[in-house]
Motif scaffolding. Structure first.
Motif, PDB file in Angstrom:
ATOM      1  N   ALA A  29       0.831  -1.204   0.000  1.00 35.55           N
ATOM      2  CA  ALA A  29       0.000   0.000   0.000  1.00 35.55           C
ATOM      3  C   ALA A  29       0.866   1.255   0.000  1.00 35.55           C
ATOM      4  CB  ALA A  29      -0.934  -0.004   1.210  1.00 35.55           C
ATOM      5  N   VAL A  30       1.922   1.255   0.807  1.00 38.10           N
ATOM      6  CA  VAL A  30       2.832   2.406   0.833  1.00 38.10           C
ATOM      7  C   VAL A  30       3.532   2.548  -0.506  1.00 38.10           C
ATOM      8  CG1 VAL A  30       4.975   3.278   1.860  1.00 38.10           C
ATOM      9  CG2 VAL A  30       3.161   2.381   3.325  1.00 38.10           C
ATOM     10  N   TRP A  31       3.978   1.426  -1.069  1.00 35.31           N
ATOM     11  CA  TRP A  31       4.650   1.482  -2.359  1.00 35.31           C
ATOM     12  C   TRP A  31       3.708   1.989  -3.455  1.00 35.31           C
ATOM     13  CZ3 TRP A  31       4.195  -0.669  -7.195  1.00 35.31           C
ATOM     14  CH2 TRP A  31       5.278  -0.485  -8.027  1.00 35.31           C
ATOM     15  N   ALA A  32       2.453   1.553  -3.423  1.00 36.65           N
ATOM     16  CA  ALA A  32       1.475   2.008  -4.423  1.00 36.65           C
ATOM     17  C   ALA A  32       1.225   3.506  -4.281  1.00 36.65           C
ATOM     18  CB  ALA A  32       0.172   1.232  -4.276  1.00 36.65           C
ATOM     19  N   GLY A  33       1.157   3.997  -3.043  1.00 35.52           N
ATOM     20  CA  GLY A  33       0.999   5.436  -2.828  1.00 35.52           C
ATOM     21  C   GLY A  33       2.187   6.201  -3.365  1.00 35.52           C
ATOM     22  N   LEU A  34       3.384   5.692  -3.131  1.00 34.36           N
ATOM     23  CA  LEU A  34       4.589   6.331  -3.668  1.00 34.36           C
ATOM     24  C   LEU A  34       4.574   6.297  -5.189  1.00 34.36           C
ATOM     25  CD1 LEU A  34       7.368   7.607  -3.140  1.00 34.36           C
ATOM     26  CD2 LEU A  34       8.304   5.296  -3.090  1.00 34.36           C
ATOM     27  N   LEU A  36       2.015   6.443  -7.107  1.00 28.55           N
ATOM     28  CA  LEU A  36       1.099   7.474  -7.614  1.00 28.55           C
ATOM     29  C   LEU A  36       1.702   8.864  -7.526  1.00 28.55           C
ATOM     30  CD1 LEU A  36      -2.269   6.219  -6.099  1.00 28.55           C
ATOM     31  CD2 LEU A  36      -1.550   6.140  -8.499  1.00 28.55           C
ATOM     32  N   ILE A  37       2.531   9.103  -6.506  1.00 26.57           N
ATOM     33  CA  ILE A  37       3.109  10.431  -6.304  1.00 26.57           C
ATOM     34  C   ILE A  37       4.421  10.601  -7.079  1.00 26.57           C
ATOM     35  CG2 ILE A  37       4.064  11.998  -4.554  1.00 26.57           C
ATOM     36  CD1 ILE A  37       2.130  10.623  -2.559  1.00 26.57           C
ATOM     37  N   ALA A  42       9.556   5.184  -7.166  1.00 20.79           N
ATOM     38  CA  ALA A  42       8.958   3.905  -6.782  1.00 20.79           C
ATOM     39  C   ALA A  42       9.515   2.761  -7.634  1.00 20.79           C
ATOM     40  CB  ALA A  42       7.438   3.974  -6.920  1.00 20.79           C
TER      41      ALA A  42
END
Length: 50
Positions: A29-34, A36-37, A42
């Motif tokens: 989840a943290v990696w997916a958020g990174l 996106l940003i 990432a």
């Protein structure tokens, strides 16, 4: 003969076996958020991780 039980290991392997899956899910989840940003960062992290 004396038997000594390792209660910490017993607790981690038999009583709470799903904890590792939650950690993996949180990391993804943290990696997916990174991703996106900052997608380039990432992907660089993902490449170095493997």
């Amino acid at each position: 003969m004396t038997v000594i039980a390792d209660y910490a290991q017993l607790y981690e392997t038999q009583i709470r076996p799903r904890r590792g899956g939650l950690k993996r899910l949180a990391v993804l989840a943290v990696w997916a958020g990174l991703f996106l940003i900052r997608p380039r960062l990432a992907l660089a992290i993902w490449r170095e991780r493997a």
